[in-house]
Design an enzyme around this catalytic site. Structure first.
Site, PDB file in Angstrom:
ATOM      1  N   ALA A   7       1.808  -3.102  -6.790  1.00  0.00           N
ATOM      2  CA  ALA A   7       2.545  -4.261  -7.298  1.00  0.00           C
ATOM      3  C   ALA A   7       2.143  -4.571  -8.729  1.00  0.00           C
ATOM      4  CB  ALA A   7       2.294  -5.476  -6.399  1.00  0.00           C
ATOM      5  N   ASN A  47      -4.876  -0.644  -1.811  1.00  0.00           N
ATOM      6  CA  ASN A  47      -4.364  -0.107  -0.552  1.00  0.00           C
ATOM      7  C   ASN A  47      -3.159   0.797  -0.785  1.00  0.00           C
ATOM      8  OD1 ASN A  47      -6.123  -1.207   1.278  1.00  0.00           O
ATOM      9  ND2 ASN A  47      -4.885  -3.021   1.685  1.00  0.00           N
ATOM     10  N   THR A  48      -2.515   0.628  -1.945  1.00  0.00           N
ATOM     11  CA  THR A  48      -1.292   1.390  -2.202  1.00  0.00           C
ATOM     12  C   THR A  48      -1.536   2.885  -2.073  1.00  0.00           C
ATOM     13  OG1 THR A  48      -0.545  -0.338  -3.710  1.00  0.00           O
ATOM     14  CG2 THR A  48       0.522   1.805  -3.910  1.00  0.00           C
ATOM     15  N   GLU A  83       3.674   6.946  11.052  1.00  0.00           N
ATOM     16  CA  GLU A  83       4.630   6.890  12.160  1.00  0.00           C
ATOM     17  C   GLU A  83       5.705   7.968  12.025  1.00  0.00           C
ATOM     18  OE1 GLU A  83       5.618   2.845  11.504  1.00  0.00           O
ATOM     19  OE2 GLU A  83       7.574   3.358  10.711  1.00  0.00           O
ATOM     20  N   ARG A 138       4.996  -1.897  15.416  1.00  0.00           N
ATOM     21  CA  ARG A 138       3.554  -1.667  15.418  1.00  0.00           C
ATOM     22  C   ARG A 138       2.789  -2.635  16.318  1.00  0.00           C
ATOM     23  NH1 ARG A 138       2.328  -0.312   9.090  1.00  0.00           N
ATOM     24  NH2 ARG A 138       3.485   1.632   9.115  1.00  0.00           N
ATOM     25  N   ARG A 175       5.394  -6.231   9.838  1.00  0.00           N
ATOM     26  CA  ARG A 175       5.973  -5.438   8.754  1.00  0.00           C
ATOM     27  C   ARG A 175       6.395  -4.070   9.268  1.00  0.00           C
ATOM     28  NH1 ARG A 175       4.290  -1.333   5.897  1.00  0.00           N
ATOM     29  NH2 ARG A 175       2.152  -1.497   6.659  1.00  0.00           N
ATOM     30  N   GLY A 204       7.213   1.485   5.876  1.00  0.00           N
ATOM     31  CA  GLY A 204       8.116   1.784   4.762  1.00  0.00           C
ATOM     32  C   GLY A 204       8.477   0.544   3.962  1.00  0.00           C
ATOM     33  N   VAL A 207       5.627  -0.376   0.628  1.00  0.00           N
ATOM     34  CA  VAL A 207       5.854   0.238  -0.684  1.00  0.00           C
ATOM     35  C   VAL A 207       7.120  -0.365  -1.311  1.00  0.00           C
ATOM     36  CG1 VAL A 207       6.327   2.397  -1.902  1.00  0.00           C
ATOM     37  CG2 VAL A 207       4.603   2.348  -0.094  1.00  0.00           C
TER      38      VAL A 207
HETATM   39  P1  ADP Z   1      -0.471  -4.209  -3.412  1.00  0.00           P
HETATM   40  O1  ADP Z   1      -0.078  -3.203  -2.361  1.00  0.00           O
HETATM   41  O2  ADP Z   1       0.026  -5.567  -3.146  1.00  0.00           O
HETATM   42  O3  ADP Z   1      -0.204  -3.703  -4.792  1.00  0.00           O
HETATM   43  P2  ADP Z   1      -3.179  -3.196  -3.418  1.00  0.00           P
HETATM   44  O4  ADP Z   1      -4.179  -3.393  -2.346  1.00  0.00           O
HETATM   45  O5  ADP Z   1      -2.590  -1.832  -3.551  1.00  0.00           O
HETATM   46  O6  ADP Z   1      -2.066  -4.326  -3.262  1.00  0.00           O
HETATM   47  O7  ADP Z   1      -3.808  -3.549  -4.840  1.00  0.00           O
HETATM   48  C1  ADP Z   1      -4.432  -4.781  -5.102  1.00  0.00           C
HETATM   49  C2  ADP Z   1      -5.471  -4.564  -6.184  1.00  0.00           C
HETATM   50  O8  ADP Z   1      -5.997  -5.812  -6.631  1.00  0.00           O
HETATM   51  C3  ADP Z   1      -6.667  -3.742  -5.703  1.00  0.00           C
HETATM   52  O9  ADP Z   1      -6.887  -2.657  -6.576  1.00  0.00           O
HETATM   53  C4  ADP Z   1      -7.818  -4.742  -5.725  1.00  0.00           C
HETATM   54  O10 ADP Z   1      -9.070  -4.150  -5.977  1.00  0.00           O
HETATM   55  C5  ADP Z   1      -7.384  -5.676  -6.841  1.00  0.00           C
HETATM   56  N1  ADP Z   1      -8.017  -6.997  -6.790  1.00  0.00           N
HETATM   57  C6  ADP Z   1      -8.224  -7.765  -5.690  1.00  0.00           C
HETATM   58  N2  ADP Z   1      -8.837  -8.922  -6.021  1.00  0.00           N
HETATM   59  C7  ADP Z   1      -9.022  -8.898  -7.378  1.00  0.00           C
HETATM   60  C8  ADP Z   1      -9.619  -9.784  -8.318  1.00  0.00           C
HETATM   61  N3  ADP Z   1     -10.162 -10.943  -7.933  1.00  0.00           N
HETATM   62  N4  ADP Z   1      -9.638  -9.423  -9.624  1.00  0.00           N
HETATM   63  C9  ADP Z   1      -9.115  -8.234 -10.029  1.00  0.00           C
HETATM   64  N5  ADP Z   1      -8.566  -7.341  -9.169  1.00  0.00           N
HETATM   65  C10 ADP Z   1      -8.504  -7.671  -7.873  1.00  0.00           C
END
Ligand code: ADP
Length: 602
Positions: free
Chosen positions: A60, A87-88, A300, A324, A467, A470, A473
């Site tokens: 995101a 998590n992406t 899945e 799920r 959720r 699919g 993302v």
């Molecule tokens: P999304 O799928 O919504 O993009 P992700 O888990 O892929 O979420 O990415 C979120 C990112 O934000 C991760 O890389 C995480 O380490 C980062 N993050 C979480 N908290 C903070 C924070 N307080 N400051 C900076 N980065 C952060």
């Protein structure tokens, strides 16, 4: 107006800045290109500046930053970990979208109404309808956008809970996250957008009603102030924060997680501190198909291609294509609280991700069903009977036992056969910060907070109570872009702000930058108390994560290894790191395991 705003730092911010250590001065060799070298003053400025500050370098955040830059805004991303992707990068299946050119080329007659209805019903009718409509309407254009920036989402597959094939994914069968994150990072680099790694947002700056910046902490704990006209929260969910998910859902105490370490819900806390509302925070998804020893998620899609579940007695117990949450409950109702996914060579041949998992040693293989049953300790006649009945259901196109209707294009009859043990773990947090279709964060009085935007797993409202695979993302790409567009438009109303940021502390040391192939690799070493197994993730040729998947080391001793040695491996992109005092054998074991994993990554 803008200039005045920039100079008029609040006293609080000045106080925080006064304790700053000087900013890092080593520029990152790979990022940014010369046209966008961050402006450096001889001394660290009282506040760094940008039109838009994005918090979080997951899907995101990166999509938001790309879009904001393309709209002409100056933008910087703060990332608390020393790697990007959150998590992406772990997402497996693909991106749902409807009425796309790829679907049309395949003759798939999907509609926006069908995607709306599937998501709404799959989400237990808790989704915000306006947000869901925006999501559905913008799914196909976002597939076109991704294609235009170099992402291959041309294959279309069937996901659970979807009435048409609409999960768009790489044509070579790769897991989507491992392809998407390097593409997004390449696009950041092209635009000269800097990710400031190891920079954690700790506070949103509020002046009057509006959010006008972020206070962050660098790796040394020094406070940095970023002033901006808009802030995008893209911090992901809280699936790695057990205290937080247990607070909302006490029944999940002790559940494992599939999430990366940084998914600790920071964005929700930051937003709540400035008055934001939250929605559906108790709606937490457990993924039914997580391999229990490694926490690797089995997509899945494997079921969509024809795999079935059996329990330890060799019997099916559900339609494998249900949502799920229903499947997680069904597995936890089995006496052993796990299931086996059974598949054949045809399913294996059709998915690169499965072949990768087979190499990691988490899939059992046998030439016959009887032999497979023997290895798993299942009664052979029971398993053979189950598969025979299933193959008849596929031939008849009718699963009289459990009513499965999709993922029945092929039976399970091509030897050899495979089994993967799976159980549920916390996977995704549907709830989060309340936002609207313009990605504006909404306060507890129902009003948008000026200057504050949010996108991705940190938000709540789209997925409701569950959720669909699919849709994560799709969520981060659709709303990430929207957050970039909206935040930059808002920021640019005040004219353009000069980008003044600290030089990026590199995520990796360029001279020792690894020359590894992207992927996830397994390795084993010998510790004090037995084998230590690790999983090493390589993205953009760099080691981005080292996870210990098995270890019998004493927890109090091993703590230092996880705290110091593993981050040192990632920082230096090298296994030439100092052993942790008092944990020499554990250190040697981890180094040997990482070395073994990297040997397969060359
Ligand atoms: P999304 O799928 O919504 O993009 P992700 O888990 O892929 O979420 O990415 C979120 C990112 O934000 C991760 O890389 C995480 O380490 C980062 N993050 C979480 N908290 C903070 C924070 N307080 N400051 C900076 N980065 C952060």
């Amino acid at each position: 107006m803008k200039k005045i705003k920039l100079l008029a730092l609040s006293l609080a911010a000045l106080f925080l800045v006064s304790s700053c250590a000087p900013a890092a001065t080593t520029p990152n060799a790979s990022n940014p290109p010369p046209s966008a070298v961050p402006t450096q003053s001889p001394e660290a400025p009282t506040a760094y500046t940008a039109d838009v500050v994005v918090i979080g370098a997951g899907g995101a955040g990166m999509a938001a930053a790309i879009e904001a830059a393309d709209q002409g805004a100056s933008v910087v991303i703060l990332e608390k970990m020393n790697y990007a992707g959150g998590n992406t990068v772990r997402s497996e299946g693909g991106m749902n979208a409807t009425e796309t050119t790829f679907q049309k080329a395949k003759g798939i007659a999907d509609t926006r109404q069908a995607m709306f209805d599937d998501t709404y019903e799959g989400g237990k009718e808790l989704s915000d309808k306006e947000i869901l409509q925006y999501f559905v309407d913008n799914s196909a254009p976002t597939i076109d956008w991704l294609t235009s920036i170099g992402m291959d989402v041309s294959d279309v597959g069937q996901g659970a809970g979807a009435s048409f094939a609409r999960m768009h994914r790489p044509s070579d069968g790769s897991k989507v996250g491992g392809v998407l994150v390097p593409v997004l990072m390449g696009n950041l680099e092209k635009r000269g957008i800097t990710i400031l790694y190891s920079t954690k947002a700790v506070e949103l700056i509020k002046e009057g009603d509006a959010i006008t910046g972020v206070v962050a902490e660098d790796a040394s704990g020094a406070k940095l102030t970023f002033k901006s006209d808009a802030v995008v929260l893209a911090t992901g969910g809280f699936g790695a924060n057990e205290a937080m998910y247990v607070k909302y859902r006490p029944d999940l105490a002790g559940f494992a997680t599939t999430n990366h370490k940084g998914a600790t819900g920071d964005g929700i806390l930051l937003a709540e501190a400035v008055g934001a509302d939250t929605v559906n925070t108790d709606q937490i998804q457990t993924n039914p198909t997580v391999e229990p020893k490694t926490n690797i998620v089995i997509s899945e899609t494997v079921r969509g291609k024809g795999a079935i579940f059996v329990n330890q007695s060799g019997l099916r117990f559900t339609s494998e294509m249900l949502t799920r949450d229903v499947l997680s409950t069904a597995i936890l109702q089995q006496p052993e609280k796990y299931a086996y996914m059974i598949l054949d060579q045809a399913v294996m041949d059709s998915m690169a991700a499965l072949q990768e998992n087979y190499k990691k040693g988490i899939i059992t293989k046998a030439e016959t069903l009887g032999a497979l049953a023997g290895t798993l300790g299942i009664d052979a006649a029971a398993l053979e009977g189950t598969i025979a009945a299933w193959n008849k259901a596929v031939a008849d196109k009718s699963d009289t036992e459990f009513g499965r209707e999709t993922g029945m294009d092929a039976d399970l009859s091509l030897a050899p056969y495979y089994a993967i043990q799976v159980a549920p773990a916390v996977h995704y947090t549907m709830g989060g910060v309340k936002f609207d279709t313009q990605t504006r964060v909404i306060d507890t009085a129902g009003k948008p907070i000026p200057g504050l935007y949010a996108a991705g797993e940190v938000t709540g409202g789209l997925h409701g109570g569950n959720r669909l695979g699919g849709n994560a993302v799709a969520d981060i790409m659709i709303f990430g872009r929207q957050a970039g567009a909206q935040s930059s438009a808002f920021a640019l109303e005040n004219g353009k702000t000069e980008l003044v940021i600290p030089a990026a502390a590199p995520a990796v040391t360029p001279e020792v930058q690894g020359d590894y192939k992207d992927g996830v690799y397994e390795g084993e070493g010998k510790g004090l108390n037995g084998p230590i197994k690790v999983q090493v993730t390589v993205i953009g040729s760099n080691i981005t994560e080292v996870r210990v998947t098995e270890s019998a080391e004493t927890a109090s001793i091993f703590e230092g290894v996880e705290r110091d040695l593993i981050p040192a491996i990632i920082r230096t992109q090298s296994v030439e790191v100092d052993a942790v005092t008092g944990a020499t054998m554990s250190s040697t074991g981890v180094v040997a395991a990482v070395t073994a994993a990297l040997a397969t990554a060359k």
